[in-house]
Design a protein around this motif. Structure first.
Motif, mmCIF file in Angstrom:
data_model
loop_
_atom_site.group_PDB
_atom_site.id
_atom_site.type_symbol
_atom_site.label_atom_id
_atom_site.label_comp_id
_atom_site.label_asym_id
_atom_site.label_seq_id
_atom_site.Cartn_x
_atom_site.Cartn_y
_atom_site.Cartn_z
ATOM 1 N N ASP A 1 8.421 0.417 4.426
ATOM 2 C CA ASP A 1 6.949 -0.163 4.579
ATOM 3 C C ASP A 1 6.947 -0.895 5.740
ATOM 4 O O ASP A 1 7.926 -1.139 6.627
ATOM 5 C CB ASP A 1 6.647 -1.141 3.554
ATOM 6 N N ALA A 2 5.527 -0.824 6.530
ATOM 7 C CA ALA A 2 5.567 -1.368 7.734
ATOM 8 C C ALA A 2 5.526 -2.936 7.932
ATOM 9 O O ALA A 2 5.989 -3.518 9.056
ATOM 10 C CB ALA A 2 3.971 -0.986 8.137
ATOM 11 N N ALA B 1 7.646 6.540 3.640
ATOM 12 C CA ALA B 1 7.259 5.194 3.728
ATOM 13 C C ALA B 1 7.076 4.391 2.603
ATOM 14 O O ALA B 1 7.084 3.097 2.921
ATOM 15 C CB ALA B 1 5.465 5.434 3.968
ATOM 16 N N ALA B 2 7.133 4.825 1.421
ATOM 17 C CA ALA B 2 7.309 4.095 0.094
ATOM 18 C C ALA B 2 8.621 3.297 0.089
ATOM 19 O O ALA B 2 8.800 2.056 -0.510
ATOM 20 C CB ALA B 2 7.257 4.945 -1.199
ATOM 21 N N SER C 1 6.866 12.427 4.267
ATOM 22 C CA SER C 1 6.378 11.131 4.897
ATOM 23 C C SER C 1 5.873 10.245 3.862
ATOM 24 O O SER C 1 5.938 8.724 4.096
ATOM 25 C CB SER C 1 5.189 11.571 5.695
ATOM 26 N N VAL C 2 5.118 10.456 2.801
ATOM 27 C CA VAL C 2 4.847 9.841 1.640
ATOM 28 C C VAL C 2 6.012 9.059 0.987
ATOM 29 O O VAL C 2 5.979 7.860 0.849
ATOM 30 C CB VAL C 2 4.017 10.295 0.604
ATOM 31 N N PRO D 1 0.895 -1.262 0.175
ATOM 32 C CA PRO D 1 -0.022 0.045 -0.036
ATOM 33 C C PRO D 1 0.876 1.302 -0.089
ATOM 34 O O PRO D 1 0.400 2.336 -0.520
ATOM 35 C CB PRO D 1 -0.910 -0.135 1.286
ATOM 36 N N GLU D 2 2.036 1.185 0.787
ATOM 37 C CA GLU D 2 2.744 2.406 0.790
ATOM 38 C C GLU D 2 3.625 2.700 -0.735
ATOM 39 O O GLU D 2 3.828 3.931 -0.866
ATOM 40 C CB GLU D 2 4.021 2.266 1.853
ATOM 41 N N TYR D 3 3.845 1.644 -1.431
ATOM 42 C CA TYR D 3 4.681 1.969 -2.615
ATOM 43 C C TYR D 3 3.722 2.258 -3.766
ATOM 44 O O TYR D 3 3.225 1.662 -4.424
ATOM 45 C CB TYR D 3 5.251 0.541 -2.931
ATOM 46 N N TYR D 4 3.551 3.578 -4.136
ATOM 47 C CA TYR D 4 2.590 4.277 -5.065
ATOM 48 C C TYR D 4 3.143 4.154 -6.486
ATOM 49 O O TYR D 4 2.291 4.248 -7.469
ATOM 50 C CB TYR D 4 2.195 5.573 -4.433
#
Length: 324
Positions: A206-207, A202-203, A198-199, A55-58
């Motif tokens: 990732d969590a 996060a990419a 922050s975006v 989800p974080e990797y756009y």
């Protein structure tokens, strides 16, 4: 496959020599560095495919959105009969372009993985029996001799991979792409855009920890190929935003003092606690900067498309004096 041809400019000895050179040079300098191309053995490629679904990797989703929306415009603007893809991998995203290009005669994927080239060719030829595929097993950062094929040609460089090159490397690379282009040819390039820190962080952190495992995979490659004794647990994955340079830096940070032996190089590499290896730079771009870098290489940006959220861009450019 009668419509498939493979030209090799690399072999396993070339890759091994390059790995030896990069590891010796990178781990004996300060600060230490390992080039990101060594992430991508079979396991690294699997991990990267997993990253693209996080989800974080756009970037992958954003670029696919543009390709799906604009493939017809790209085909119309270029009239390309040959599609050359640098760093083609699985050729997954390129399918959207191929399907939108009824005049396409030849696809020229360029990659360092022979298995990726042959696998992608098999799938594409099954879907497009009239297509000719002439694959190049080659390093796209080096000068390329493209096979004879009908023009105009569209060279594509997707995924934001241009951002993994430092500015002097980008200058050399774009000049080499310009040298490939004849009048009427074009370059389609993917660039990730500057956005909220922050975006971006996060990419690359990732969590689920998939990117951390991907980053540490370069240590496994050195261990396997060069007889190293790295232990992934000794290093922490770090992703930071460099505001001045406008790029993400991925690093591996030694958790404590450690000494690593690399038998094939007869090399011992000491690490102090907190010392880092820079493993990847991923530059983010603005439209004006992309335009200037292309112009410096002798290309004119003619089209600029972004996804709906303005996260990623595809640019189309032609050789100065050429026709798009």
């Amino acid at each position: 496959m009668s419509d498939f041809q493979l030209t090799r400019t690399l072999d396993e000895h070339t890759a091994e020599a390059a790995l030896r050179t990069d590891v010796r040079r990178g781990l004996t300098r300060t600060p230490k560095v390992l080039p990101p191309k060594w992430f991508y053995d079979a396991r690294g490629s699997e991990l990267f495919e997993e990253i693209t679904r996080l989800p974080e990797y756009y970037p992958t989703r954003a670029e696919r959105e543009i390709l799906l929306a604009r493939a017809g415009e790209i085909a119309a603007a270029t009239g390309a009969r040959t599609l050359v893809e640098l760093g083609s991998g699985s050729s997954e995203k390129t399918r959207h372009l191929i399907e939108a290009m009824p005049a396409l005669d030849t696809y020229v994927p360029v990659d360092v993985s022979e298995s990726a080239l042959t696998g992608a060719a098999e799938a594409l030829l099954a879907e497009h029996p009239g297509l000719r595929v002439h694959a190049l097993l080659a390093d796209f950062t080096k000068a390329l001799q493209l096979p004879d094929s009908p023009g105009p040609r569209l060279v594509v460089f997707l995924g934001g991979t241009i951002g993994n090159l430092l500015p002097p490397e980008r200058e050399v690379f774009l000049a080499s792409v310009r040298a490939m282009l004849s009048p009427g040819d074009a370059l389609l390039m993917g660039t990730d855009l500057v956005k909220d820190e922050s975006v971006l962080v996060a990419a690359y952190d990732d969590a689920q920890g998939v990117t951390a495992e991907f980053n540490k995979n370069v240590l496994a490659v050195v261990d396997r190929e060069l007889g190293g004794d790295f232990h992934a647990a000794d290093f922490a994955h770090v992703a930071v935003w460099n505001r001045e340079q406008e790029w993400i830096e991925m690093r591996l940070r030694a958790r404590s003092e450690v000494r690593v032996k690399i038998r094939a190089l007869d090399l011992v590499v000491p690490f102090e606690a907190g010392e880092e290896i820079l493993t990847e730079v991923s530059a983010k771009f603005r439209e004006d900067g992309v335009r200037k870098e292309l112009a410096a290489a002798g290309m004119e940006l003619t089209h600029w498309w972004t996804d709906a959220e303005g996260r990623f861009a595809l640019s189309l450019s032609v050789a100065d004096g050429g026709e798009g």
